[in-house]
Write a protein that holds these residues in place. Structure first.
Motif, short mmCIF file in Angstrom:
data_model
loop_
_atom_site.label_atom_id
_atom_site.label_comp_id
_atom_site.label_asym_id
_atom_site.label_seq_id
_atom_site.Cartn_x
_atom_site.Cartn_y
_atom_site.Cartn_z
N HIS A 66 -1.68 -3.39 -1.57
CA HIS A 66 -2.76 -3.64 -0.62
C HIS A 66 -3.62 -4.78 -1.14
CE1 HIS A 66 -6.73 -2.89 1.33
NE2 HIS A 66 -5.97 -2.65 2.36
N VAL A 103 3.97 -0.85 -1.38
CA VAL A 103 2.78 -0.01 -1.32
C VAL A 103 1.55 -0.80 -1.77
CG1 VAL A 103 3.95 2.20 -1.61
CG2 VAL A 103 3.28 0.88 -3.64
N PHE A 160 -9.93 8.42 0.86
CA PHE A 160 -8.58 8.33 1.42
C PHE A 160 -8.15 9.67 2.01
CE2 PHE A 160 -8.06 4.87 -1.77
CZ PHE A 160 -7.92 3.88 -0.82
N HIS A 183 -5.63 -4.27 -4.26
CA HIS A 183 -4.91 -4.28 -5.54
C HIS A 183 -4.91 -5.69 -6.12
CE1 HIS A 183 -2.51 -0.81 -3.50
NE2 HIS A 183 -3.69 -0.40 -3.92
N GLN A 221 -1.83 5.61 -2.06
CA GLN A 221 -2.99 4.74 -2.29
C GLN A 221 -4.04 5.33 -3.24
OE1 GLN A 221 -3.07 1.53 -1.51
NE2 GLN A 221 -1.00 1.94 -0.73
N TYR A 234 3.26 4.94 2.09
CA TYR A 234 2.24 3.93 1.82
C TYR A 234 0.87 4.57 1.58
CZ TYR A 234 -0.53 -0.31 2.14
OH TYR A 234 -1.39 -1.34 1.86
N PHE A 235 0.41 5.36 2.54
CA PHE A 235 -0.93 5.92 2.42
C PHE A 235 -0.99 7.09 1.44
CE2 PHE A 235 -1.08 3.83 6.60
CZ PHE A 235 -2.20 3.03 6.40
N ILE A 283 -7.05 0.02 5.23
CA ILE A 283 -7.46 1.20 4.47
C ILE A 283 -8.98 1.21 4.40
CG2 ILE A 283 -7.45 2.31 2.19
CD1 ILE A 283 -4.75 1.18 1.68
N ASN A 342 -5.06 3.59 -6.77
CA ASN A 342 -6.46 3.28 -7.06
C ASN A 342 -6.87 3.80 -8.43
OD1 ASN A 342 -9.36 2.67 -6.41
ND2 ASN A 342 -9.47 4.89 -6.65
N CYS A 377 -11.73 1.29 2.37
CA CYS A 377 -11.93 1.08 0.92
C CYS A 377 -13.30 1.53 0.45
CB CYS A 377 -11.74 -0.40 0.58
SG CYS A 377 -10.06 -0.97 0.87
#
Length: 756
Positions: A181, A179, A83, A184, A145, A141-142, A227, A149, A229
């Motif tokens: 994704h 937020v 990320f 999740h 992440q 948001y980003f 994103i 996680n 991942c």
């Protein structure tokens, strides 16, 4: 959590509460009462929430790396993206708050409740000040992440305590603050299925469906955020999420003994293509759930097969879509299974298969170069009483009987028999009074050229002169000349066609035939001339065209003792239409390896990495591994194998390829070492476990060398297998008759398969 305040004055209004919260978050004071949506929190000096982290950006010397740092390090080692890649700098408030929450998450080893509460508070605060502080949505948001996680990884994999917070509470928190994704949802669904009690499975499956509904609502509200991942969520692609939800829906219907309407199921899933059982099995394996749900999957397979056969109508449009899908996937086994099912249903329901369905099957087999199947289907069509097939159906059989690729595979006696059938077919068509079309003329002309019957070709051209000659027919004539070794005549005829018709464009297959002929003749000047002609006249090229040119380039340099210049080679190929991607490079490497030029293949691989700016091309690495071992360079092959594993794209297939190639070089001791290593790797990752192919390669090798002790050892290794495939049971059955001992479970499996 409660507060033991001493001298602080408690605020009396909600506005005062907000002021205290904001002041404390800005100044980072050591103790403050926070009242927020009914949760009373205390920020003590030892655990100051959301204080400025400007001076604490780096971990103190000697401290252990955080979970996120470990993940980043592992991802970097494996060549994966993370990320926190180079990108826009996040808003200061987002950085300060996220850094403190990240630290709390990384330090939580047994209880992560406080980190969840901090995440809730931090996001609540940022949403409150977002407009006034001009904080971009993407920053929030980003920016969170990686933290989410780490948090979910701890909850779903490390079994830390979440206090009174359930998985659903955590998910709702992420949804509330926008937020969340897709990954999740996947993590939480996998955790839900993994922890499910056997006596309450119906409610578990319903909960999974509820999560899916929440996911759909989320995508409507905030969209499907993208994103990278990889390196964090390797096995959480959207397809696995859909397959797990599909599995849960079907299982809930089985438990309730209710009829399944697949049309509604696919509508709920938003899936346009059909979900096959093997798709679900693959997702269960990828997410570590297969062992738990193996028996449920078996029930689902039986139910799906029964439902499929009950609903199958050989003459519906859906069948044509299935046939087209087989062609797109280049899956002959799937097409064979579908054909078998169609004939079984036709017989059981007493419903004849329509000509349009059979024609679609013929076209599919033709495209897959399974020409015997095309002929067989046509015979079935006539045998079942169709007195007058459509002209397009006749055209298919004519094109098949005289197809140059088909004729190249058969003996001269078979070719003679096919020509006799070809001529009798034309006579039958005439007897039916069919009016021949340009496509019919093309099929006849091209086939006669492929059979090498040029005298009859001239007669046919005269007989059908009133029917236009298509480009396909012209290309067919030229291919026939080349196949018969009359290349000079083919070139003259090509010039004639080009002069007569400015719109005529030679086909790619035709030009590749010219290239192949001159390449085999080592007439490199002619090859260069054809390549220039193709580029100048905009004749479409393909991967086969480029492969021929690359192989010639390396061969010519090798003969002269020169080292090929990669830039010179690929610059000269820029004039062609084929775009160089990882697939094209892989095909080029495969061609060079098959030619025996491993060094040339290695050079092309390195050039591909530079050109595409990729760390690796996994499939190409597998080809290079195979090439090096088959060429006797075992150590280099092992190096490529290790490189494949580092990319994260390794699987049982990778291990099997290595073991098979080592056995081919009689390196059975080394193959056995890798077999044992494979078993150990399989304990950590089920995708690397030995499978039926692994055991078959080793057992077959030992049988051919009559290594009785090793044969029995390998049979003993297989005692816990639940699936044997097709070849292994036959081999084991033969060994059992020769006196080798099979476990009771293995005997049952072998008997089940060999008796059918």
């Amino acid at each position: 959590m409660t507060s033991s305040l001493k001298s602080e004055t408690k605020p009396t209004t909600w506005d005062d509460n907000l002021k205290v919260v904001r002041a404390s978050l800005r100044k980072g004071i050591s103790r403050v009462p926070v009242i927020c949506t009914g949760i009373t929190l205390l920020a003590t000096a030892s655990s100051v929430r959301f204080q400025s982290t400007a001076t604490n950006a780096q971990a103190a010397p000697g401290t252990q790396p955080t979970t996120t740092q470990k993940a980043k390090g592992l991802a970097k080692e494996q060549g994966l993206k993370t990320f926190n890649k180079t990108g826009p700098r996040r808003h200061r408030k987002v950085r300060d708050i996220s850094n403190q929450i990240r630290q709390s998450v990384s330090e939580s080893t047994t209880d992560i409740t406080e980190s969840i509460e901090m995440l809730d508070e931090g996001l609540s605060y940022l949403r409150e000040i977002q407009l006034s502080e001009n904080i971009p949505e993407d920053d929030i948001y980003f920016g969170f992440q990686p933290i989410i996680n780490d948090l979910l990884t701890k909850i779903t994999k490390e079994d830390v305590s979440t206090g009174d917070k359930s998985l659903e509470d955590v998910l709702n928190l992420l949804i509330q603050h926008k937020v969340v994704h897709r990954c999740h949802f996947s993590k939480i669904i996998i955790k839900t299925l993994n922890d499910a009690p056997n006596d309450d499975m119906l409610n578990v499956y319903k909960q999974v469906l509820n999560y899916w509904v929440q996911y759909l609502q989320m995508t409507k509200e905030i969209g499907e955020r993208t994103i990278d991942c990889r390196g964090m969520w390797n096995d959480l692609s959207r397809i696995h999420l859909i397959n797990l939800v599909y599995f849960s829906i079907v299982q809930s219907c089985i438990l309730q003994d209710t009829k399944i309407d697949m049309e509604i199921v696919y509508k709920v899933l938003g899936n346009k293509s059909e979900i096959e059982n093997y798709h679900v099995v693959n997702s269960l394996k990828k997410t570590g759930l297969f062992e738990k749900y193996d028996k449920d999957m078996h029930k689902m397979t039986l139910m799906a097969d029964k439902l499929y056969m009950n609903n199958l109508d050989p003459n519906l449009k859906a069948v044509s879509k299935r046939i087209s899908q087989c062609v797109r996937e280049k899956n002959p086994r799937k097409l064979n299974d579908l054909t078998k099912d169609l004939f079984e249903v036709s017989k059981s329901k007493n419903t004849p298969i329509s000509e349009s369905t059979l024609q679609a099957l013929m076209g599919a087999y033709y495209d897959m170069e399974a020409y015997e199947n095309v002929i067989s289907l046509f015979q079935d069509l006539v045998y079942n009483g169709l007195k007058s097939p459509k002209l397009s159906t006749w055209n298919y059989i004519l094109r098949t009987l005289g197809n140059p690729k088909y004729l190249a595979k058969v003996s001269s006696a078979q070719a003679t028999s096919l020509f006799e059938t070809f001529e009798s077919t034309i006579k039958t068509m005439k007897a039916h009074g069919l009016a021949f079309s340009p496509a019919t003329k093309s099929a006849i002309i091209s086939s006669l050229a492929s059979f090498g019957k040029f005298d009859k070709l001239e007669e046919a051209l005269e007989e059908y002169k009133d029917i236009p000659t298509t480009n396909d027919a012209k290309n067919g004539i030229l291919r026939g000349y080349i196949a018969s070794g009359r290349v000079v005549e083919a070139e003259d005829k090509l010039k004639e066609f080009l002069e007569e018709d400015e719109m005529f464009v030679p086909s790619t297959y035709l030009m590749n035939s010219f290239l192949n002929h001159y390449a085999n003749s080592e007439d490199y000047k002619a090859v260069e001339g054809i390549a220039s002609f193709m580029a100048a006249n905009k004749v479409p090229d393909d991967v086969a065209t480029i492969s021929i040119l690359v192989e010639i380039f390396f061969k010519a340099h090798k003969e002269r003792g020169l080292i090929p210049d990669m830039e010179e080679l690929f610059t000269s190929l820029d004039k062609f239409q084929t775009k160089f991607n990882d697939y094209v490079y892989t095909q080029l490497i495969d061609g060079l390896v098959n030619m025996g030029d491993i060094e040339g293949a290695s050079r092309v691989y390195r050039h591909g990495l530079r050109k595409l700016q990729m760390r690796s091309i996994p499939r190409a690495l597998g080809i290079l591994m195979r090439g090096e071992i088959s060429n006797g360079n075992i150590r280099k092959g092992e190096d490529y194998f290790e490189e494949i594993l580092k990319t994260g794209y390794g699987s049982s297939k990778t291990w099997n390829t290595l073991i098979r190639e080592l056995l081919r070089k009689n390196e059975d001791d080394l193959a056995l070492v890798y077999f044992n290593n494979m078993k150990e790797a399989g304990k950590l990752n089920k995708d690397h476990m030995p499978n039926i192919y692994t055991y078959y390669f080793l057992l077959d090798y030992y049988v051919k060398r009559n290594s009785t002790v090793k044969i029995q050892r390998m049979i003993n290794e297989m005692s816990n297998l639940k699936v044997l495939g097709n070849e292994l049971p036959r081999l084991l059955n033969k060994l059992a008759t020769e006196g080798y001992t099979l476990s009771p479970e293995l005997k049952v499996l072998v008997a089940q398969i060999t008796s059918t």
